[in-house]
Each structure stands twice: as C-alpha cells, then as structure tokens.
Design an enzyme around this catalytic site. Structure first.
Site, PDB file in Angstrom:
ATOM      1  N   LYS A  51       6.004   3.872  -6.454  1.00 31.15           N
ATOM      2  CA  LYS A  51       7.008   3.216  -5.619  1.00 31.15           C
ATOM      3  C   LYS A  51       8.433   3.534  -6.061  1.00 31.15           C
ATOM      4  O   LYS A  51       9.381   3.269  -5.320  1.00 31.15           O
ATOM      5  CB  LYS A  51       6.760   1.707  -5.576  1.00 31.15           C
ATOM      6  CG  LYS A  51       5.365   1.319  -5.116  1.00 31.15           C
ATOM      7  CD  LYS A  51       5.053   1.695  -3.677  1.00 31.15           C
ATOM      8  CE  LYS A  51       5.602   0.692  -2.716  1.00 31.15           C
ATOM      9  NZ  LYS A  51       4.965   0.786  -1.378  1.00 31.15           N
ATOM     10  N   SER A 285      -5.493  -0.357  -8.008  1.00 29.60           N
ATOM     11  CA  SER A 285      -5.514   0.401  -6.753  1.00 29.60           C
ATOM     12  C   SER A 285      -5.873   1.869  -6.993  1.00 29.60           C
ATOM     13  O   SER A 285      -6.471   2.513  -6.127  1.00 29.60           O
ATOM     14  CB  SER A 285      -4.186   0.277  -5.998  1.00 29.60           C
ATOM     15  OG  SER A 285      -3.133   0.841  -6.739  1.00 29.60           O
TER      16      SER A 285
HETATM   17  C1  LIG Z   1      -0.127  -0.425  -7.355  1.00 33.13           C
HETATM   18  C2  LIG Z   1       0.029  -0.157  -5.887  1.00 33.13           C
HETATM   19  N1  LIG Z   1      -0.978   0.446  -5.247  1.00 33.13           N
HETATM   20  C3  LIG Z   1      -0.912   0.681  -3.922  1.00 33.13           C
HETATM   21  C4  LIG Z   1       0.197   0.324  -3.180  1.00 33.13           C
HETATM   22  C5  LIG Z   1       0.214   0.602  -1.706  1.00 33.13           C
HETATM   23  O1  LIG Z   1       1.086   1.662  -1.361  1.00 33.13           O
HETATM   24  P1  LIG Z   1       1.784   1.714   0.069  1.00 33.13           P
HETATM   25  O2  LIG Z   1       2.728   0.538   0.134  1.00 33.13           O
HETATM   26  O3  LIG Z   1       2.492   3.011   0.098  1.00 33.13           O
HETATM   27  O4  LIG Z   1       0.711   1.604   1.087  1.00 33.13           O
HETATM   28  C6  LIG Z   1       1.275  -0.287  -3.818  1.00 33.13           C
HETATM   29  C7  LIG Z   1       2.444  -0.717  -3.058  1.00 33.13           C
HETATM   30  O5  LIG Z   1       3.306  -1.426  -3.527  1.00 33.13           O
HETATM   31  C8  LIG Z   1       1.198  -0.533  -5.204  1.00 33.13           C
HETATM   32  O6  LIG Z   1       2.190  -1.135  -5.858  1.00 33.13           O
END
Ligand SMILES: Cc1ncc(COP(=O)(O)O)c(C=O)c1O
Length: 326
Positions: A51, A285
């Site tokens: 991010k 994630s």
């Molecule tokens: C650790 C993590 N994984 C996945 C995501 C999801 O990404 P996106 O917002 O681009 O869908 C985020 C978003 O903040 C995140 O912080």
C-alpha cells in the site's frame, strides 16, 4: 529504474524507494505441484506493504492536480497499511497526516504510524465484534469518522476505495514490473481483495498486454460477497480485505475470470509455509493468495504459472497467533 539500478543509485528520499520489489519463484512450495508460483515481494517496501505504492501515487496525482496543496493535512481510513504508506509520504513531503483505523486491527500498525509522525485515531468496533476481525460494519464506522475529520481539519482524503490513483499505482508500476521480470510468461494471477485496487490495476496491466492472462479474485470463505453476493459470517481473520462490500467502484467494468475462497485456517497455514519453506515472512492476506494459487494449480490452472502478491510483512502480526509464541 530497474532493480539493479535501485541498489546502485542515491535516492532523494524513502518515497523513491517504494516499488521495484523482487519477484521470487516459490519452487520449494511447488516441488510436488503441477505448476509454478511467482511471488511479488511487496512486503519489502519502506512501510512493509504494497500500500506504500498507492499512497505515493494518490498523493503525487493530487499534488499535480492541485487537489492537495503543499502542507495541507491528509486523512485516510486504513487497516494500517495505506496509513503507513501515507505516513511515510506525508513525513517526507511535509503534510500532517491523520490515520483513522478500527481498533480491531493489530496494534503494531498504530504504533508504527505514530512513529512515522502520524496522528492515529482508533474507532471502536461495533458491539459484538472480535478484535482481529474487522467487518464491513466496523469499517462503516471508521468511514463516518474519517469523513468528519476531513471536514473538521480541511484535509485531503486519500479515499482509497474510490480514487483511481489506487489502481493506477498497480497498473503503471506493479504490473509492468511483474511483466518485465517474467517477460509475460505466466498464465494467471490471484489477489485477495480489499479495495480492489491491486486486482484492478494488475488486471489492466496484464490484460492490455495479453488478454489471455486470467485474473482470479480471492475472498474469505465466509464472506465471499463478490462471488456470491452474501456473507455467511462477515468476521474473519484475513486483515486488509474481505469487507463484504458487494460494490467496489474500482472493480467496476471488470469481470474476473474466476473467484476463489480461502478459510482463515488455509490462509494461516499458507502464511506459515511461506515463512518456514520459502523464507518469506508475510501476513494473512499473502497466505490467502498462496492458498488460492495452490488451489488453482490443483484445478483450472494445473500446469500453469500463477503470480501472487506478498502484500505485507509478518512483523505486522506479531501480536496475533499467526506466529505461535512457542
Ligand atoms: C495486508 C493487505 N492485504 C490485502 C489488501 C487488499 O488490497 P487492495 O486494497 O488493493 O484490494 C490490503 C489493503 O489494504 C492489505 O493491507
């Protein structure tokens, strides 16, 4: 700038150190698997997450358009990672930054943002919510407080759920970096969706180069609303996404090639494998993405090559039982 250049160049600030992360093959994990997985190590960004890229892009675009004035405060709703990226960019460029976060997210995120000069406002979860499990309802409370603060402080909102700079960060940089590293030799990508910015940006970058590359959305098994429209249980442990929001504006006009769902246990197990087998210390994630990629290689993408994002660092979850204490 290429990876090699970056290591040999004096950069003017940490902002220019965002991006150009390595792409690594997970060949230990795929040893008995019919296919390959390439992992984009975005936990190696200065704020330890992908991010950072969107904070840099959105703030740069806003300064260029005049939507953000020099020295003007910046505010953002964050699960911690966008806020950390914004704190870095704002510290370097001289903007006060206010992060608004659910107190259901892990506390090390708030501490890191404060260390980077941010003011952090924590918003209580809805009654009955569980710490470590941030739902769409929790997020709605954070959204309401963010909107109030933006007005009170005359602040620019990063607004990651709506601003196209979010997806452009990945369309213009992450995607082309992956393309350059692979020569386009992969068949699919998966991504665990929060705002959908990463998925949409990679989608645009890859499909414009080769419409045959397939993109699969990853969601929590209990909250697969993009696939099915409903959530049986909106609370889950995969921080950063899976907010049970059926209408994500950044995914407008995109018809994913497929949807995969991952349980908390599958995400946790895969994150632990990433660390123990590949030396990649990442969060929930990233584990979800790996678990989804393995399902694809055992299903419709058997024999193919799947690209995944390693979204953030495992250090952000030391207070959770993602990493057993003994
Ligand atoms: C650790 C993590 N994984 C996945 C995501 C999801 O990404 P996106 O917002 O681009 O869908 C985020 C978003 O903040 C995140 O912080």
């Amino acid at each position: 700038m290429t990876d090699a250049d970056r290591g040999r160049t004096l950069l003017p600030s940490a902002v220019e150190a965002i991006g150009n992360t390595p792409l690594v093959e997970l060949s230990r994990i795929t040893a008995g698997v019919d296919g390959r997985i390439f992992a984009k190590l975005d936990y190696l960004n200065p704020g330890f997450s992908k991010k950072d890229r969107i904070a840099r892009e959105i703030i740069a675009e806003a300064l260029a358009s005049g939507d953000l004035q020099p020295g003007q405060p910046v505010v953002e709703l964050t699960s911690g990672n966008t806020g950390t990226g914004a704190a870095i960019v704002c510290a370097v460029l001289g903007h006060p930054f206010i992060a608004v976060m659910s107190n259901g997210n892990s506390p090390e995120r708030a501490r890191m943002m404060r260390a980077l000069g941010a003011e952090v406002e924590l918003v209580e979860q809805v009654p009955g919510s569980v710490v470590g499990q941030v739902s769409g309802d929790d997020l709605a409370l954070v959204e309401a407080r963010t909107a109030e603060l933006a007005t009170e402080r005359g602040a620019f909102r990063i607004d990651q759920f709506n601003r196209l700079g979010n997806l452009r960060a990945h369309e213009l940089r992450t995607g082309p970096e992956i393309w350059a590293a692979t020569g386009g030799r992969f068949s699919a990508f998966v991504d665990f969706v929060g705002s959908g910015g990463t998925f949409a940006g990679l989608w645009r970058a890859f499909k414009s180069r080769d419409p045959g590359v397939r993109g699969y959305v990853v969601e929590p098994a209990s909250a697969a609303v993009l696939a099915s429209g409903t959530a049986s249980e909106p609370n889950h442990r995969i921080q950063g996404g899976g907010y049970s929001m059926p209408d994500l504006s950044l995914l407008d006009a995109i018809e994913p090639d497929g949807f995969l769902s991952v349980t908390d246990e599958e995400a946790i197990g895969a994150a632990r494998r990433l660390a123990a087998e590949e030396g990649i210390f990442a969060g929930f994630s990233s584990g979800a993405n790996l678990a989804a990629a393995l399902k694809l290689l055992d299903g419709p993408e058997r024999g193919g090559t799947v690209v995944i994002m390693i979204c953030d660092s495992g250090l952000k979850y030391l207070s959770t039982d993602l990493w057993p204490s003994s």
